[in-house]
Write a protein that holds these residues in place. Structure first.
Motif, PDB file in Angstrom:
ATOM      1  N   PRO A   1      17.581   9.010   1.347  1.00  0.00           N
ATOM      2  CA  PRO A   1      18.077  10.320   0.918  1.00  0.00           C
ATOM      3  C   PRO A   1      17.138  10.961  -0.095  1.00  0.00           C
ATOM      4  CG  PRO A   1      19.847   8.689   0.909  1.00  0.00           C
ATOM      5  CD  PRO A   1      18.574   7.938   1.144  1.00  0.00           C
ATOM      6  N   VAL A   2      17.200  12.268  -0.200  1.00  0.00           N
ATOM      7  CA  VAL A   2      16.252  13.008  -1.039  1.00  0.00           C
ATOM      8  C   VAL A   2      16.378  12.616  -2.504  1.00  0.00           C
ATOM      9  CG1 VAL A   2      15.528  15.311  -1.777  1.00  0.00           C
ATOM     10  CG2 VAL A   2      16.239  14.925   0.583  1.00  0.00           C
ATOM     11  N   TYR A   3      17.614  12.413  -2.981  1.00  0.00           N
ATOM     12  CA  TYR A   3      17.781  12.127  -4.408  1.00  0.00           C
ATOM     13  C   TYR A   3      17.160  10.784  -4.787  1.00  0.00           C
ATOM     14  CZ  TYR A   3      21.663   8.870  -3.506  1.00  0.00           C
ATOM     15  OH  TYR A   3      22.428   7.796  -3.088  1.00  0.00           O
ATOM     16  N   ILE A   4      17.185   9.804  -3.889  1.00  0.00           N
ATOM     17  CA  ILE A   4      16.551   8.508  -4.165  1.00  0.00           C
ATOM     18  C   ILE A   4      15.036   8.636  -4.074  1.00  0.00           C
ATOM     19  CG2 ILE A   4      16.318   6.122  -3.375  1.00  0.00           C
ATOM     20  CD1 ILE A   4      19.184   6.155  -2.526  1.00  0.00           C
ATOM     21  N   GLU A   5      14.570   9.374  -3.093  1.00  0.00           N
ATOM     22  CA  GLU A   5      13.128   9.579  -2.941  1.00  0.00           C
ATOM     23  C   GLU A   5      12.551  10.251  -4.182  1.00  0.00           C
ATOM     24  OE1 GLU A   5      10.024  12.187  -0.173  1.00  0.00           O
ATOM     25  OE2 GLU A   5      12.129  11.951   0.431  1.00  0.00           O
ATOM     26  N   THR A   6      13.274  11.234  -4.732  1.00  0.00           N
ATOM     27  CA  THR A   6      12.790  11.947  -5.917  1.00  0.00           C
ATOM     28  C   THR A   6      12.689  11.019  -7.118  1.00  0.00           C
ATOM     29  OG1 THR A   6      13.831  13.978  -5.088  1.00  0.00           O
ATOM     30  CG2 THR A   6      13.222  13.926  -7.414  1.00  0.00           C
ATOM     31  N   LYS A   7      13.678  10.159  -7.302  1.00  0.00           N
ATOM     32  CA  LYS A   7      13.652   9.237  -8.443  1.00  0.00           C
ATOM     33  C   LYS A   7      12.513   8.223  -8.318  1.00  0.00           C
ATOM     34  CE  LYS A   7      18.567   9.634  -9.556  1.00  0.00           C
ATOM     35  NZ  LYS A   7      19.869   8.928  -9.682  1.00  0.00           N
ATOM     36  N   TRP A   8      12.266   7.735  -7.097  1.00  0.00           N
ATOM     37  CA  TRP A   8      11.176   6.770  -6.919  1.00  0.00           C
ATOM     38  C   TRP A   8       9.822   7.439  -7.130  1.00  0.00           C
ATOM     39  CZ3 TRP A   8       9.967   2.030  -7.292  1.00  0.00           C
ATOM     40  CH2 TRP A   8       8.784   1.529  -6.725  1.00  0.00           C
ATOM     41  N   ARG A   9       9.686   8.683  -6.734  1.00  0.00           N
ATOM     42  CA  ARG A   9       8.430   9.390  -6.974  1.00  0.00           C
ATOM     43  C   ARG A   9       8.163   9.532  -8.475  1.00  0.00           C
ATOM     44  NH1 ARG A   9       6.002  11.750  -2.655  1.00  0.00           N
ATOM     45  NH2 ARG A   9       7.203  11.824  -0.699  1.00  0.00           N
ATOM     46  N   GLY A  10       9.230   9.703  -9.252  1.00  0.00           N
ATOM     47  CA  GLY A  10       9.065   9.765 -10.692  1.00  0.00           C
ATOM     48  C   GLY A  10       8.549   8.448 -11.262  1.00  0.00           C
ATOM     49  N   ILE A  11       9.041   7.332 -10.718  1.00  0.00           N
ATOM     50  CA  ILE A  11       8.575   6.008 -11.158  1.00  0.00           C
ATOM     51  C   ILE A  11       7.111   5.811 -10.787  1.00  0.00           C
ATOM     52  CG2 ILE A  11       8.869   3.529 -10.810  1.00  0.00           C
ATOM     53  CD1 ILE A  11      11.852   4.027 -10.444  1.00  0.00           C
TER      54      ILE A  11
ATOM     55  N   GLN B   1      -2.556   3.800 -14.450  1.00  0.00           N
ATOM     56  CA  GLN B   1      -3.517   3.354 -13.437  1.00  0.00           C
ATOM     57  C   GLN B   1      -3.064   2.081 -12.713  1.00  0.00           C
ATOM     58  OE1 GLN B   1      -7.358   3.072 -15.327  1.00  0.00           O
ATOM     59  NE2 GLN B   1      -7.596   5.296 -15.477  1.00  0.00           N
ATOM     60  N   ILE B   2      -1.775   2.017 -12.436  1.00  0.00           N
ATOM     61  CA  ILE B   2      -1.227   0.912 -11.657  1.00  0.00           C
ATOM     62  C   ILE B   2      -0.310   1.484 -10.569  1.00  0.00           C
ATOM     63  CG2 ILE B   2      -1.349  -0.813 -13.495  1.00  0.00           C
ATOM     64  CD1 ILE B   2       1.607  -0.319 -14.034  1.00  0.00           C
ATOM     65  N   SER B   3      -0.067   0.703  -9.556  1.00  0.00           N
ATOM     66  CA  SER B   3       0.829   1.102  -8.480  1.00  0.00           C
ATOM     67  C   SER B   3       1.968   0.097  -8.371  1.00  0.00           C
ATOM     68  CB  SER B   3       0.086   1.173  -7.140  1.00  0.00           C
ATOM     69  OG  SER B   3      -0.927   2.154  -7.193  1.00  0.00           O
ATOM     70  N   PRO B   4       3.192   0.564  -8.225  1.00  0.00           N
ATOM     71  CA  PRO B   4       4.322  -0.363  -8.100  1.00  0.00           C
ATOM     72  C   PRO B   4       4.239  -1.161  -6.806  1.00  0.00           C
ATOM     73  CG  PRO B   4       5.030   1.885  -7.673  1.00  0.00           C
ATOM     74  CD  PRO B   4       3.624   1.969  -8.161  1.00  0.00           C
ATOM     75  N   SER B   5       4.629  -2.413  -6.863  1.00  0.00           N
ATOM     76  CA  SER B   5       4.580  -3.286  -5.688  1.00  0.00           C
ATOM     77  C   SER B   5       5.807  -3.068  -4.805  1.00  0.00           C
ATOM     78  CB  SER B   5       4.510  -4.749  -6.116  1.00  0.00           C
ATOM     79  OG  SER B   5       5.691  -5.107  -6.810  1.00  0.00           O
ATOM     80  N   PHE B   6       5.746  -3.655  -3.636  1.00  0.00           N
ATOM     81  CA  PHE B   6       6.878  -3.573  -2.708  1.00  0.00           C
ATOM     82  C   PHE B   6       8.097  -4.295  -3.287  1.00  0.00           C
ATOM     83  CE2 PHE B   6       9.284  -5.023   1.054  1.00  0.00           C
ATOM     84  CZ  PHE B   6       9.537  -3.793   1.644  1.00  0.00           C
ATOM     85  N   ALA B   7       7.848  -5.377  -4.027  1.00  0.00           N
ATOM     86  CA  ALA B   7       8.956  -6.103  -4.665  1.00  0.00           C
ATOM     87  C   ALA B   7       9.645  -5.232  -5.712  1.00  0.00           C
ATOM     88  CB  ALA B   7       8.430  -7.388  -5.293  1.00  0.00           C
ATOM     89  N   GLN B   8       8.881  -4.430  -6.456  1.00  0.00           N
ATOM     90  CA  GLN B   8       9.476  -3.519  -7.436  1.00  0.00           C
ATOM     91  C   GLN B   8      10.294  -2.438  -6.743  1.00  0.00           C
ATOM     92  OE1 GLN B   8       5.581  -2.716  -9.351  1.00  0.00           O
ATOM     93  NE2 GLN B   8       6.599  -3.203 -11.298  1.00  0.00           N
ATOM     94  N   PHE B   9       9.788  -1.966  -5.610  1.00  0.00           N
ATOM     95  CA  PHE B   9      10.549  -0.979  -4.840  1.00  0.00           C
ATOM     96  C   PHE B   9      11.866  -1.579  -4.350  1.00  0.00           C
ATOM     97  CE2 PHE B   9      11.622   0.706  -0.606  1.00  0.00           C
ATOM     98  CZ  PHE B   9      11.883   2.020  -0.944  1.00  0.00           C
TER      99      PHE B   9
ATOM    100  N   TYR C   1       0.838  -1.200   0.000  1.00  0.00           N
ATOM    101  CA  TYR C   1       0.000   0.000   0.000  1.00  0.00           C
ATOM    102  C   TYR C   1       0.878   1.258   0.000  1.00  0.00           C
ATOM    103  CZ  TYR C   1      -3.919  -3.089   1.040  1.00  0.00           C
ATOM    104  OH  TYR C   1      -4.865  -4.083   0.980  1.00  0.00           O
ATOM    105  N   SER C   2       0.392   2.287  -0.665  1.00  0.00           N
ATOM    106  CA  SER C   2       1.172   3.520  -0.837  1.00  0.00           C
ATOM    107  C   SER C   2       1.453   4.219   0.496  1.00  0.00           C
ATOM    108  CB  SER C   2       0.427   4.481  -1.772  1.00  0.00           C
ATOM    109  OG  SER C   2      -0.875   4.772  -1.263  1.00  0.00           O
ATOM    110  N   ALA C   3       0.533   4.111   1.449  1.00  0.00           N
ATOM    111  CA  ALA C   3       0.742   4.765   2.747  1.00  0.00           C
ATOM    112  C   ALA C   3       1.977   4.215   3.458  1.00  0.00           C
ATOM    113  CB  ALA C   3      -0.498   4.592   3.623  1.00  0.00           C
ATOM    114  N   GLU C   4       2.153   2.902   3.409  1.00  0.00           N
ATOM    115  CA  GLU C   4       3.338   2.279   4.018  1.00  0.00           C
ATOM    116  C   GLU C   4       4.591   2.614   3.218  1.00  0.00           C
ATOM    117  OE1 GLU C   4       3.412   0.722   6.881  1.00  0.00           O
ATOM    118  OE2 GLU C   4       1.260   1.031   7.139  1.00  0.00           O
ATOM    119  N   ASN C   5       4.439   2.735   1.917  1.00  0.00           N
ATOM    120  CA  ASN C   5       5.581   3.068   1.069  1.00  0.00           C
ATOM    121  C   ASN C   5       6.111   4.459   1.375  1.00  0.00           C
ATOM    122  OD1 ASN C   5       6.630   4.075  -1.925  1.00  0.00           O
ATOM    123  ND2 ASN C   5       7.093   1.932  -1.458  1.00  0.00           N
TER     124      ASN C   5
END
Length: 304
Positions: A156-166, A174-182, A144-148
């Motif tokens: 770090p901010v630079y990693i957080e920014t790149k993941w937000r882009g994904i 209309q899909i959400s990345p899974s925890f395994a993808q993260f 779930y996105s809330a836990e993510n």
């Protein structure tokens, strides 16, 4: 040929060091590994039920050990099975394991942008959770996105920014990345941050940064010397002023106002009016300051 290989394997097995099963102290995260090791390495070698019970007790510590001690008095196969089941219910249940994994994850400290080793350790733990998801359904909450978002706050901010882009790209479909993808994404970033060929470059940058941050500061002796010199000059200036000939503002003779005989015989009202009009100090009789800021030590010339 088969018999020869079997004998060779048996001979090689005798040369291996004995496998030691550590005591289980009640940490749920260690229970699955401990249970598998105890079943395959200890339980299978026991002959009687009493041996199983005592071996089980020997490989426990703390609260788990106290938990199974009551079953030792029974000494039956059923008692041994109940003791094992009690351990599974208390330390190996899916909800217990999920809570332990999430507790450790939530208490993980925020990772600094320069902490490449810390990033790799965090990535390893994330992959451990992904592996555990296959047998612990309750860990599916991490999809779930809330836990993510909670996990992102630790990066770090630079990693957080790149993941937000994904995530933004996935949401367009209309899909959400899974925890395994993260976990795969974080593993790649940890590997990029810990490339061996760039380790020397990072060490050089860290060394230069350390040298820059630890430059020898200029000695405060120069400032102290300047302050002392200024104070000395002020003292000399005051001495010159005190040694310079003084002109009485009342009679214009070569003496100070407090030594003027003509001024002494004047009425008090006349004295006050003159001092006020001449803008003199009511304490020492000199000009250039007022009584509130007067630092002159005043002494009576008759009592000295």
């Amino acid at each position: 040929m088969t018999l020869t290989n079997t004998l060779r394997q048996l001979t090689d097995s005798f040369k291996l060091p004995p496998v030691v099963v550590e005591k289980f102290d009640g940490n749920p995260l260690k229970f699955p590994t401990w249970e598998a090791a105890f079943s395959s390495l200890i339980e299978c070698k026991a002959v009687s039920v009493n041996e199983k019970l005592y071996l089980l007790r020997q490989h426990l510590d703390g609260k788990p050990k106290s938990l199974v001690e009551n079953y030792l008095l029974l000494g039956t196969e059923n008692a041994y099975l109940k003791a094992r089941q009690e351990l599974r219910n208390r330390y190996g249940h899916s909800s217990v394991l999920a809570h332990a994994f999430l507790k450790k994850l939530n208490s993980w400290p925020k990772i600094n942008g320069r902490d490449h080793v810390g990033l790799r350790d965090f990535s390893d733990y994330i992959n451990e959770i992904v592996t555990a998801q296959a047998t612990i359904p309750d860990l599916g909450i991490l999809n779930y996105s809330a836990e993510n978002c909670k996990i992102l706050n630790k990066l770090p901010v630079y990693i957080e920014t790149k993941w937000r882009g994904i995530v933004a790209s996935c949401q367009k479909n209309q899909i959400s990345p899974s925890f395994a993808q993260f976990a795969v994404f974080l593993t790649n970033k940890a590997e990029e941050a810990n490339l061996p060929m760039l380790e020397a470059t990072r060490q050089m940058k860290d060394s230069s940064r350390y040298a820059k941050d630890h430059k020898p500061r200029k000695s405060s002796h120069l400032t102290l010397k300047t302050d002392v010199s200024t104070e000395t000059e002020n003292i000399k200036t005051d001495q010159k002023k005190s040694e310079a000939p003084t002109t009485c503002p009342f009679c214009k003779s070569s003496h100070s106002l407090d030594k003027c005989d003509s001024f002494k015989v004047q009425p008090v009202r006349t004295k006050k009016k003159f001092i006020f009009a001449s803008k003199l100090c009511f304490r020492c009789g000199a000009g250039g300051h007022f009584a509130a800021h007067c630092k002159t030590e005043v002494k009576c010339h008759h009592c000295i």
